[in-house]
Design an enzyme around this catalytic site. Structure first.
Site, PDB file in Angstrom:
ATOM      1  N   ARG A  59     -49.260  39.072  59.650  1.00 52.53           N
ATOM      2  CA  ARG A  59     -49.272  39.327  58.435  1.00 52.53           C
ATOM      3  C   ARG A  59     -50.824  39.319  58.121  1.00 52.53           C
ATOM      4  O   ARG A  59     -51.808  38.671  57.786  1.00 52.53           O
ATOM      5  CB  ARG A  59     -48.881  38.532  57.590  1.00 52.53           C
ATOM      6  CG  ARG A  59     -47.051  38.467  58.307  1.00 52.53           C
ATOM      7  CD  ARG A  59     -46.344  37.393  57.653  1.00 52.53           C
ATOM      8  NE  ARG A  59     -45.466  37.101  57.838  1.00 52.53           N
ATOM      9  CZ  ARG A  59     -44.034  37.156  57.357  1.00 52.53           C
ATOM     10  NH1 ARG A  59     -44.166  38.087  56.344  1.00 52.53           N
ATOM     11  NH2 ARG A  59     -43.286  37.145  57.905  1.00 52.53           N
ATOM     12  N   HIS A  62     -54.556  41.140  53.960  1.00 53.22           N
ATOM     13  CA  HIS A  62     -54.822  41.469  52.533  1.00 53.22           C
ATOM     14  C   HIS A  62     -55.190  41.317  51.970  1.00 53.22           C
ATOM     15  O   HIS A  62     -55.772  40.250  51.905  1.00 53.22           O
ATOM     16  CB  HIS A  62     -52.986  40.898  52.699  1.00 53.22           C
ATOM     17  CG  HIS A  62     -51.762  41.219  53.398  1.00 53.22           C
ATOM     18  ND1 HIS A  62     -51.168  40.862  53.792  1.00 53.22           N
ATOM     19  CD2 HIS A  62     -51.861  42.320  53.767  1.00 53.22           C
ATOM     20  CE1 HIS A  62     -50.465  41.056  54.079  1.00 53.22           C
ATOM     21  NE2 HIS A  62     -50.696  42.035  54.340  1.00 53.22           N
ATOM     22  N   LYS A  72     -56.814  31.276  47.069  1.00 55.10           N
ATOM     23  CA  LYS A  72     -55.767  31.215  47.630  1.00 55.10           C
ATOM     24  C   LYS A  72     -55.374  29.893  48.193  1.00 55.10           C
ATOM     25  O   LYS A  72     -57.021  29.222  48.790  1.00 55.10           O
ATOM     26  CB  LYS A  72     -55.739  32.479  48.533  1.00 55.10           C
ATOM     27  CG  LYS A  72     -54.525  33.667  48.137  1.00 55.10           C
ATOM     28  CD  LYS A  72     -54.439  34.352  49.327  1.00 55.10           C
ATOM     29  CE  LYS A  72     -54.254  35.718  49.076  1.00 55.10           C
ATOM     30  NZ  LYS A  72     -53.262  36.494  50.439  1.00 55.10           N
ATOM     31  N   TYR A 132     -49.017  28.569  50.728  1.00 50.85           N
ATOM     32  CA  TYR A 132     -49.940  28.802  49.996  1.00 50.85           C
ATOM     33  C   TYR A 132     -49.944  29.246  48.381  1.00 50.85           C
ATOM     34  O   TYR A 132     -49.305  29.366  47.599  1.00 50.85           O
ATOM     35  CB  TYR A 132     -50.741  30.094  50.881  1.00 50.85           C
ATOM     36  CG  TYR A 132     -50.384  31.525  50.164  1.00 50.85           C
ATOM     37  CD1 TYR A 132     -50.869  32.522  49.360  1.00 50.85           C
ATOM     38  CD2 TYR A 132     -49.000  31.331  51.636  1.00 50.85           C
ATOM     39  CE1 TYR A 132     -49.690  34.012  49.147  1.00 50.85           C
ATOM     40  CE2 TYR A 132     -48.962  33.016  51.314  1.00 50.85           C
ATOM     41  CZ  TYR A 132     -49.364  34.389  50.638  1.00 50.85           C
ATOM     42  OH  TYR A 132     -48.650  35.642  50.496  1.00 50.85           O
ATOM     43  N   ASP A 167     -48.687  47.540  57.160  1.00 49.85           N
ATOM     44  CA  ASP A 167     -50.713  46.655  58.021  1.00 49.85           C
ATOM     45  C   ASP A 167     -50.330  47.989  59.362  1.00 49.85           C
ATOM     46  O   ASP A 167     -51.745  47.564  59.283  1.00 49.85           O
ATOM     47  CB  ASP A 167     -50.171  45.555  58.280  1.00 49.85           C
ATOM     48  CG  ASP A 167     -49.585  44.442  57.414  1.00 49.85           C
ATOM     49  OD1 ASP A 167     -50.390  44.439  56.365  1.00 49.85           O
ATOM     50  OD2 ASP A 167     -49.621  43.207  57.714  1.00 49.85           O
TER      51      ASP A 167
END
Length: 182
Positions: A59, A62, A72, A132, A167
């Site tokens: 993932r 981003h 984060k 997160y 992605d």
């Protein structure tokens, strides 16, 4: 809380102290007063939790653009993952450089990622969960992605990763016009 700096300014690993007994353990994953005293003044406003069923689920990378940029605090709730942050702050001496490390339930490490970084991870065990905190709520108009294999990251992959359509279609770092400045 153990604070470990990295080669990129502002990007740090945090390892909370675990207090355990025969029942398990307890730890503080974030304490605003203590972290502020250590120089990290972040107001987290949203917590996210995702689970990836398969090993090799990737993932990222981003980001959320200003004025909705997000710091984060990332940790692994179950399983193991390789977590990565890439500096994309224009004017930064470490622009395009990345830091990555294994985060797992067992090691309890967390990665504190300031605004101006791409973030991504790949799962190393099935049923891996990532949890997160974010300093800004999700803003779809500010959401973006840079292609996972365009930053020179040494991903611990065997084979092709499982990706989202977003992605797969992300721009390369070379074609990315960063909205972040140092």
């Amino acid at each position: 809380m153990e604070i470990e700096t990295t080669a990129i300014d502002g990007l740090v690993f945090l390892t909370p102290k675990r207090f355990g007994d025969n029942r398990g353990f307890f730890c503080e994953s974030w304490n605003a007063d203590r972290m502020r005293a250590a120089g990290y003044d972040i107001d987290f406003v949203q917590d996210n939790h995702s689970m990836s069923e398969q090993v090799g689920t990737l993932r990222g990378l981003h980001f959320q653009a200003p004025p909705h940029a997000q710091a984060k605090l990332v940790r692994c709730g179950r399983g193991r993952l390789f977590d990565v942050a890439v500096d994309v702050r224009r004017g930064s001496p470490t622009y395009g450089q990345w830091v990555g490390a294994e985060l797992s339930f067992d090691n309890g490490r967390q990665l504190l990622i300031p605004e101006g970084f791409l973030h991504g991870f790949v799962t190393l065990e099935p049923m891996t969960e990532i949890i997160y905190k974010c300093s800004h709520g999700y803003a779809p108009e500010a959401d973006g992605s840079v292609h996972w294999d365009s930053c020179g990251i040494d991903w611990p992959l065997t084979g092709t990763p499982t990706l989202s359509e977003k992605d797969e279609k992300a721009v390369s770092l070379a074609d990315f016009d960063s909205p972040f400045e140092i």
